[in-house]
Motif scaffolding. Sequence first.
Motif, PDB file in Angstrom:
ATOM      1  N   THR A 924       0.116 -14.842  15.173  1.00 26.57           N
ATOM      2  CA  THR A 924       0.246 -16.079  14.412  1.00 26.57           C
ATOM      3  C   THR A 924       0.907 -15.735  13.101  1.00 26.57           C
ATOM      4  N   SER A 925       1.307 -16.753  12.364  1.00 23.95           N
ATOM      5  CA  SER A 925       2.056 -16.485  11.131  1.00 23.95           C
ATOM      6  C   SER A 925       1.121 -15.985  10.038  1.00 23.95           C
ATOM      7  N   ILE A 926       1.718 -15.217   9.180  1.00 27.81           N
ATOM      8  CA  ILE A 926       0.981 -14.692   8.022  1.00 27.81           C
ATOM      9  C   ILE A 926       0.935 -15.783   6.949  1.00 27.81           C
ATOM     10  N   SER A 927      -0.274 -16.091   6.489  1.00 29.68           N
ATOM     11  CA  SER A 927      -0.424 -17.162   5.505  1.00 29.68           C
ATOM     12  C   SER A 927      -0.539 -16.652   4.080  1.00 29.68           C
ATOM     13  N   LYS A 928      -0.870 -15.406   3.889  1.00 31.61           N
ATOM     14  CA  LYS A 928      -1.063 -14.905   2.532  1.00 31.61           C
ATOM     15  C   LYS A 928      -0.846 -13.401   2.516  1.00 31.61           C
ATOM     16  N   TRP A 929      -0.280 -12.957   1.406  1.00 33.27           N
ATOM     17  CA  TRP A 929      -0.142 -11.517   1.123  1.00 33.27           C
ATOM     18  C   TRP A 929      -0.989 -11.195  -0.100  1.00 33.27           C
ATOM     19  N   ILE A 930      -1.784 -10.153  -0.007  1.00 32.07           N
ATOM     20  CA  ILE A 930      -2.670  -9.763  -1.110  1.00 32.07           C
ATOM     21  C   ILE A 930      -2.273  -8.350  -1.543  1.00 32.07           C
ATOM     22  N   VAL A 931      -2.003  -8.220  -2.837  1.00 34.86           N
ATOM     23  CA  VAL A 931      -1.658  -6.913  -3.408  1.00 34.86           C
ATOM     24  C   VAL A 931      -2.814  -6.487  -4.311  1.00 34.86           C
ATOM     25  N   GLU A 932      -3.352  -5.307  -4.035  1.00 31.44           N
ATOM     26  CA  GLU A 932      -4.392  -4.723  -4.865  1.00 31.44           C
ATOM     27  C   GLU A 932      -3.838  -3.491  -5.575  1.00 31.44           C
ATOM     28  N   GLY A 933      -4.497  -3.120  -6.636  1.00 34.08           N
ATOM     29  CA  GLY A 933      -3.993  -1.974  -7.373  1.00 34.08           C
ATOM     30  C   GLY A 933      -5.095  -1.252  -8.117  1.00 34.08           C
ATOM     31  N   GLN A 934      -4.825   0.008  -8.345  1.00 34.00           N
ATOM     32  CA  GLN A 934      -5.624   0.798  -9.282  1.00 34.00           C
ATOM     33  C   GLN A 934      -4.861   0.815 -10.598  1.00 34.00           C
ATOM     34  N   VAL A 935      -5.553   0.486 -11.670  1.00 32.59           N
ATOM     35  CA  VAL A 935      -4.905   0.285 -12.958  1.00 32.59           C
ATOM     36  C   VAL A 935      -5.394   1.348 -13.933  1.00 32.59           C
ATOM     37  N   GLY A 936      -4.448   2.041 -14.509  1.00 35.17           N
ATOM     38  CA  GLY A 936      -4.793   2.996 -15.577  1.00 35.17           C
ATOM     39  C   GLY A 936      -5.262   4.319 -15.025  1.00 35.17           C
ATOM     40  N   VAL A 937      -6.504   4.383 -14.580  1.00 34.43           N
ATOM     41  CA  VAL A 937      -7.077   5.627 -14.066  1.00 34.43           C
ATOM     42  C   VAL A 937      -7.034   5.573 -12.547  1.00 34.43           C
ATOM     43  N   LEU A 938      -6.396   6.551 -11.943  1.00 36.38           N
ATOM     44  CA  LEU A 938      -6.177   6.546 -10.512  1.00 36.38           C
ATOM     45  C   LEU A 938      -7.007   7.647  -9.869  1.00 36.38           C
ATOM     46  N   GLY A 939      -7.387   7.425  -8.659  1.00 41.87           N
ATOM     47  CA  GLY A 939      -8.158   8.417  -7.922  1.00 41.87           C
ATOM     48  C   GLY A 939      -8.878   7.766  -6.761  1.00 41.87           C
ATOM     49  N   GLU A 940      -9.375   8.602  -5.882  1.00 41.56           N
ATOM     50  CA  GLU A 940     -10.062   8.070  -4.709  1.00 41.56           C
ATOM     51  C   GLU A 940     -11.337   7.338  -5.090  1.00 41.56           C
ATOM     52  N   GLU A 941     -11.893   7.712  -6.225  1.00 40.71           N
ATOM     53  CA  GLU A 941     -13.172   7.103  -6.608  1.00 40.71           C
ATOM     54  C   GLU A 941     -12.992   5.876  -7.493  1.00 40.71           C
ATOM     55  N   GLU A 942     -11.758   5.582  -7.885  1.00 44.64           N
ATOM     56  CA  GLU A 942     -11.540   4.463  -8.788  1.00 44.64           C
ATOM     57  C   GLU A 942     -11.510   3.147  -8.017  1.00 44.64           C
ATOM     58  N   GLU A 943     -11.866   2.089  -8.706  1.00 43.60           N
ATOM     59  CA  GLU A 943     -11.925   0.791  -8.073  1.00 43.60           C
ATOM     60  C   GLU A 943     -10.540   0.172  -7.959  1.00 43.60           C
ATOM     61  N   TRP A 944     -10.401  -0.680  -6.951  1.00 44.76           N
ATOM     62  CA  TRP A 944      -9.171  -1.427  -6.730  1.00 44.76           C
ATOM     63  C   TRP A 944      -9.413  -2.866  -7.139  1.00 44.76           C
ATOM     64  N   VAL A 945      -8.440  -3.443  -7.812  1.00 41.41           N
ATOM     65  CA  VAL A 945      -8.564  -4.837  -8.242  1.00 41.41           C
ATOM     66  C   VAL A 945      -7.411  -5.631  -7.653  1.00 41.41           C
ATOM     67  N   SER A 946      -7.659  -6.913  -7.440  1.00 43.50           N
ATOM     68  CA  SER A 946      -6.615  -7.784  -6.917  1.00 43.50           C
ATOM     69  C   SER A 946      -5.620  -8.087  -8.024  1.00 43.50           C
ATOM     70  N   LEU A 947      -4.326  -7.844  -7.741  1.00 43.80           N
ATOM     71  CA  LEU A 947      -3.280  -8.031  -8.732  1.00 43.80           C
ATOM     72  C   LEU A 947      -2.433  -9.269  -8.476  1.00 43.80           C
ATOM     73  N   TYR A 948      -2.221  -9.615  -7.207  1.00 42.33           N
ATOM     74  CA  TYR A 948      -1.248 -10.667  -6.922  1.00 42.33           C
ATOM     75  C   TYR A 948      -1.485 -11.183  -5.515  1.00 42.33           C
ATOM     76  N   GLU A 949      -1.332 -12.485  -5.355  1.00 43.01           N
ATOM     77  CA  GLU A 949      -1.444 -13.107  -4.045  1.00 43.01           C
ATOM     78  C   GLU A 949      -0.287 -14.082  -3.873  1.00 43.01           C
ATOM     79  N   VAL A 950       0.305 -14.066  -2.677  1.00 48.39           N
ATOM     80  CA  VAL A 950       1.420 -14.962  -2.353  1.00 48.39           C
ATOM     81  C   VAL A 950       1.081 -15.695  -1.065  1.00 48.39           C
ATOM     82  N   GLU A 951       1.223 -16.989  -1.090  1.00 45.70           N
ATOM     83  CA  GLU A 951       0.938 -17.810   0.081  1.00 45.70           C
ATOM     84  C   GLU A 951       2.218 -18.455   0.590  1.00 45.70           C
TER      85      GLU A 951
END
Length: 2043
Positions: A924-951
């Motif tokens: 079926t068609s894709i209705s939304k794209w979600i981009v997440e990112g690690q900001v500032g401090v990067l690493g496997e243990e760092e949290e990811w936050v939602s940066l951008y969504e496109v519908e």
Amino acid sequence: MGALLQRKSEVQVAYMGNFMDTDQRKTVSQGQAAVLEFLYIISYPRPQVTWFRDGHKIIPSSRIAITLENQLVILAAEATDAGGYYVQAVNEKNGENKTSPFLYLSVANANNVSDTTAPIIVVPPRNTSVVAGSSEITLECVANARPVEKLSMTWKRNGIKISSGVNSFGRRLTITNPTTADIGMYFCEAELKDSTVEPARAKAFLSIMEPPYFTAEPESRILAEVEKTVDLLCQAMGVPIPTLAWYKDSVPINELQNPRYKVLTDGGLQIQGLHPDDSGIFQCFASNKAGEIQTHTYLDVTNITPTFTRPPMDTTVTEGMTAVLSCEVTGAPKPAITWKRGNQILASGSVQIPRFILLESGGLQIIPVFLQDAGNYTCYAVNSEGALNAFAILTVWNRTFIVHPPEDSTVIKGTTATLQCEATHDPRISIRYVWKKDGIVINPSSSSRVTVEKGGTLLISQTWSGDIGDYTCEVISFGGNDSRKARLEVIELPHSPQNLLAILNSSYSHSVMLSWVRPFDGNSPVLYYIVELSENNSPWKVHLSNVNPKMTSITVSGLTPARTYQFRMCAVNQVGKGQYSTETSRLMLPEEPPSAPPKNIVASGRTNQSIMVQWQPPPESEHNGVLHGYILRYRLAGLPGEYHYKNITSAEINYCLVKDLIIWTQYEIQVASYNGAGLGAFSRAVTEYTLQGVPTAPPQNVQAEAVNSTTIQFLWNPPPQQFINGINQGYKLLAWPVAAPESVTVVTIAPDFHGVHSGCITNLKKFTAYYTSVLCFTTPGDGPQSPPELLCTHEDKPGAVGHLSFTEILDTSLKVSWQEPVEKNGIITGYQISWEVYSRNESRLARTLANTTLEYKITGLSSLTTYTIEVAAMTAKGTGLVTSSTISSGVPPELPGAPSNLVISNISPRSATLQFRPGYDGKTSISKWIVEGQVGVLGEEEEWVSLYEVENEPDAQMLEIPNLIPYTHYRFRMRQVNIVGQSPLSQPSRVIQTLQAPPDVAPGSVTVRTASETSLWIRWMPLPDAQYNGNPESVGYRIKLWRVDLQSPVLMKIISDRLEREYTVEDLEEWVEYELQIQAFNAIGAGPWSEVVRSCTRESVPSAPPENVSAEAVSSTQILLTWTSVPEPEQNGLILGYKILFKAKDLDSEPKTQIVRGNHTQSVLLASLRKYVLYEIQVLAFTRIGDGVPNFPPVIERTKDDAPGPPVRLVFPEVRLTSVRIVWQPPEEPNGIILGYQIAYRLATSSPNKFTTVEVGSTVRQFTATDLSPESAYIFRTSAKTRQGWGEPLEATVITTEKRERPAPPRELRIPQSEVSSQSLQLQWVPGSDGSSPVRYFTVEVRELPNGEWKTYSSSISHEATSCVIERLNPFTSYKLRLKATNDIGDSDFSAETEAVTTLQDVPGEPPRSVSVTPHTTSSVLVQWQPPKVESLNGLLLGYRIYYRELEYETGPGTESKTIKIPSALRAELTPQSSFQTVNSPSALTTYELTQLKKYKRYEVVITAYNIIGESPTSAPVEVFVGEAAPAMAPQTIQVNALTASQLEITWDPPPVDSQNGNIQGYKIYYWEMDIQNDTEKVKVLFLPETTVRLKNLTSHTKYMVCISAFNAAGDGPRSSPRQGRTHQAAPSAPSFLAFSEITCTTLNVSWGEPTAANGILQGYRVVYEPLAPVQGVSKVVTVDIKGNWQRWLKVRDLTKGVTYLFRVQARTIAYGPELQANITAGPAEGSPGSPQEILATKSASGLTLQWTEGDSGDKPTTGYIIEARPSDEGLWDTFVKDIPRSATSYTVGLDKLKQGVSYEFRVVAVNEFGYGEPSIPSAAVSAQLETPFYEEWWFLLVMALSSLILILLVVFALVLHGQSRKYKNCSTGKNISNVEESVTLDNGGFTSLELNSRHLNVKSTFSKKNGTRSPPRPSPGGLHYSDEDICNKYNGAVLTESVALNEKPLEVSESEATDSDYEDELPKHSFVNHYMSDPTYYNSWKRQQKGVKHPTPYRYEECAASETEPYFQTVITTQSTGGVYTPTGQPAPGSRTPVTGFSSFV
């Protein structure tokens, strides 16, 4: 300021259209050129074009050309060229490509086609222009001819062939880097070779365009005056000539249509008759085809007071010439010039006198000049802004004539007569003066009385009657002669007027009647009288200077009431001024009301109901008495109402705050002063408004109407004017939803003063009920709102439906579900659903459903077909937004797959482009794209936050991620969403860092406070880390500040610390108001400026002295001192008065002080001075803060002389019967220059007036009187003389006798307590016997208790005195005194000392020191000080008094500040002491807390010390701001929790509320590694009051200490006590080094260093080694794990000679860290010795001897040998003996050291500096069997045969059991064995060795040990831990398992465990463990030591004992030992190919 128009910018957008969809056809004749035009297509940029024919790409050739315009040219067309052609165009920017329709070419057969066709130009070159600086330009010329092969193309310029740059078969000419030298006509020529056909030619002109450049520009800022004309320059050049365009404030000049603006022919702009509104930014744009440039200027048109640019200058001209006096003035409007001489107007705009011409420049021209024109000429300049004047002196010289002839003169007899004769002449010629008397030439050389000066003046001294006559002065020169005559008379001065009387004038109170009698006129008529007066005992001054000589009485007017006056007169005749008359008695004039009003009245609105009025007193001369106060009256301006009055009862108060006034109303105010006589005149009225208030009525007739679905229109009328209460600033339209009243939309509308107002609010919610209202506002705030009106916005189309989903998906049907739209925008009337086969519009079906239907089942579908389904809601306005999705029938949708291949590009400061490959769409068609990112401090243990969504972009493959933070690291990942749900996350992208950008915001909460007299303290909230937008190291702050009152330059201060929150700006001017702003900056640029804040520096002391200080002695005891005020910029406060410091030069040590109160009096009469004494006088001004600087150098003035005082110390050292010698000293008060002394004496019994008098010189100090009568009493008097006469005499009595002796000391000394004061006391005494010689004087000495020395107070106390006042004592100090008398014989003894007497207490002389006031809480301050110096206490200190008061001129804590119009008046309001509050503090305290103060107020604090007498002077005032204090306590309940190996989480509670002292603005977290705080401490600042933080980037497995402090606006609070936390473990770093040693052909030792960063508890190491290339086809990898951190070495024994191995070592904590690797090659090393030769092993009864001969020594001499041994059944070689000297060729070992019954092979290895050499060939196997042992007897052999059979059966059985077991069990505990020197015994029980052997499973190896030997400490082999349960009792040769574990070995060994071995207590640092293996392709053999066997060995080993419960530590081969390798002194160890710590050479 104005507006600036930016240069135009070009935005390029890549795009591409389509070709016209029509085929084209073209026909050409055979042999002609076919030119196929490129089909037009819209594209940017210009596309790349490729021509095709029948699918084949066309390549240009000699016959085919593709032009610059993408034309296809086919030369000499043939029939074969016919066909279909098309073009493919590619847009390189966006990647689009388009293919054109076909273009069909037909070639028509031509009859009689010739083989030769003349050349013809098909595509001629074009005239071309190119911008200078371009890289290249190409000209193109295409020609056709037949045959084409012979066609030749040639380019020419100026008839010269061009060879360079010609390409494309000569068709193109490329000119690189064209310049002006390339301009010209270019010719292309086409000709056929070998043909006479005329060539074809074409030409094109190449021109070079140059961008514009300015040749003349206006200045960046032009200051012009109104009504003037100003020319703004603007000239530009370029090719072609650029056009110029002018703009004002970004508006074209021609659109302004201002007739005063004229563009000149040269491009400049002329503005005539300047107006103030002409101010602004003027821009000049110059543009041509090559570019555009601009320049600008700021025109500032101002009104300016007149200012001289060229003031009048003194001018000298010659008579008859022209004189020009300059007077150039600037001002706006243009000042009017008037010239005056005296009061006569000579020239002006309306007055013109002959010869006086007013020039255009303002100067005055006089033509011609007469002598009488000389004098002062004044130029007056006046305009509306002010007036000024200046004068110049015009001097007129004659050519050669007498300008000052001699005048008739009358002189006093005996004086000098002066006859002037001054001539003017040309300075280039000389003149000569000749004087004649009565026609006879005077010869000056013949008389000393007559002198002719250089200037021609005749001087006759000591005039007498013979000098009377006519005198002629003749001037003789080449320029002409002249002569003049005068008469000389000799006369004298007039006498003084007599009987001068002064009486009050009853008719006029300001005058006095004077009368006198005419004096003798001195033979010369009295010209006039002079009347002088003395006012209030001030110095005499001339009041009337020209009284008619005929008068004998006069009325003296112009006097001031309430003052005393004395008068005196003198007469003046031609000789001069006579003596003054006797002074009149003093008269007092009655008091009158003040005759002038107060001046400089200033009123300023303080609030909307109060006005502050300030003034200055009337001139002092107009007071007419003592001022008692002021009356202030006020009323509404312009209205006839009554006045309101206020009485200010103190003349010191020059201000009044008028309260309870009407808001925004103009008042007129007047002030009058009053004294005891009544009220004076009122001042002129000043008007002032109270400040604005807020409106008190809403707008009227408000109407609101919804215009559409998002807009509401308002109509209203303004409130009544009387209710606006200020200036109407506009209106605010308000609208808020009924459901959300807090969401108010506000639109501000400017006021329109005509008719009904209107306005709109847009962007409202659709179909929503709103309340609306309108309010009016002024500057102070908003007025009331109009009554709310309810209305609703119009209905509109709805938004999209929500949550579109599919269920019940079958082959031919499915169910669609949705939810109501979130944005209904009206009443939903239904829904429309439609579906169609994907991309087939013709299959579309639609249904309209009811508004209650939220699902629909679609039937009739085709199976396995993709459909597009759309759903939209409907209202009455239509169908809303469509929500669509695709779905395959019969295929239920699934979760989508994750996107992949994330690529990031186009990185900017705030955005980045993310390209990706979409994942599986889930059918079926894709209705939304979600981009997440690690900001500032990067690493496997760092949290990811939602940066951008496109519908609603189902086909997206690239996303632009907005709203990123500049200069921040990011890592992205994606997921896609379809109707089912979200996909898994993609793999993270690479790490990027956004670019830097300037900061977006200004620092917040900017406040400024007064820090000191010359500094301001600024505080701000620093930017958070996230707002740096750049490298933190480059972030800082910039402060700019400027004076409010002057156009002074802006000061800039740079703060580089990004965390700084405050700064003190130093070196400012005192008492000046400043404005300032602050901005943040980084390496890219600066952010915005903050709001302007304002503050004033503190009042200070004057920084300059009063000016023009002058002193004049007016009498012998008085000096008149005058001065002018301190310059205004240097006053630094309100001048409260002046202090005069004066002292007698060289006489007084400390100056005296006299204070003049008030800043209006600028003179003082210093009285009671010493006569004829030189005084140093200084004047300083003082403010309330303290004293300014005195003038320097001091003014020096001497008082006038007077008659002297008496001589002192008169004694008679020699007394005879008939003579007396008298000796004296000069007077203590000479009062002038002593000219001599007079000695007078007489008999005491004679007449009092009968003295014998003798005068002596001034240097004589003694005199002898003779011819005296014996035994008689004589009275002697001595006096001194000055210019003013004889002084007071000193009298003494002497008896002419020889019976004299020294006097007795005075007695009965007493000090009455009633005569004791704080600084003086009175000493009384009774004189003793004079010893028949009268006492001449007494001497007093004083001693200060307890430890002072006796000091002489005075030695000239009168002999008649019986008491003396002792002064200049210290208060509250004990003294003793003593006295002695002196007569002619000498001094008496000192009297008995007085009792101790203590002076009384006095007030403390100094205030407390070092006073500081600091905020303590938000309502209290802490006052601290130091006591005054002990010597200044002057008594018993009782305590301190703290005075404090609120300073009213400060505002609250906001950024607002108050404009201070007259700082002096403001400061005056602070002076009354009554406004202070007082607090007493005990004397023991030096700290006091002032509480219950008002918040956000500034207080002034002074402090005094006091005793029982009174208070000290006050300390300098200290100001403090109350309302802010740092937190008093630290944060509470701090917890430190480890999150990861690099992060700690800190949580805490804020400080208790009562200790916060304001709003907590943030926290500072200090953290450091335990025990190294100074090196590792860091601080993290939280600028938000959060109570949790994560500390990141920490060191793993490290203890950290953390403490926290809170801060608020006032500063940092205390730190909390440290809390401990520890980060988790992480993998360690690589070992620090890898080294190899003892490298032989088959063995080596490997060692490594501990990791630099352990990052945890080291659990062990892993060693892996492998050959770099397979050995015998096998490549084995050996891995060994070593447990524990102690052992960092290993012995490897299974190497292959000459093979290079790769070794890798890694450490382990919770995981393995990175590897450290190195390569090493097994021996022998290059340059090492060769193999020893002739190896021979022989056995004897006592031992085994090994012999050899030396082989090749290699590149260095052999240093020693080692012996290796192995069991003969093919065990591994191992070192047997080390450190054999190089001289040895044999070595013997006892057989008892070898294992009996085992055969051994031996080989010898030579050693040198390069390492171990090639081993020798093995010796023959030698058995350790002794001769004929008992077991060789036959009976033993029989028993052993039977036993062997049984043993074999047991072994077989054990092997079967062992084959089923894979584990080994330790059975013993290792023990340390001491080393022997060299020998090693092979024995099964010696130690267990782990061997690698590919062929044998069991290899026995036996070692033995010498008894009784002890060696130096040897390295321990460490602990290799093997688990082997089956090896406990007997080794059976089982195969070793694949893994080998190595553990650290415990070292505690009890003494009882040692049998016959010696042990070492300390383990050495380095030791190596021998060989091990984990490769399953190799097998390892174990050899286990037998118990009870002695083991002589040079190695340390471990003994095994059976144990089931404890693990045992098994030794693998031990190798390293002290001396184990023979190493010569100073040489490296054998076998080491590199330094031990390095390994890079092995790689």
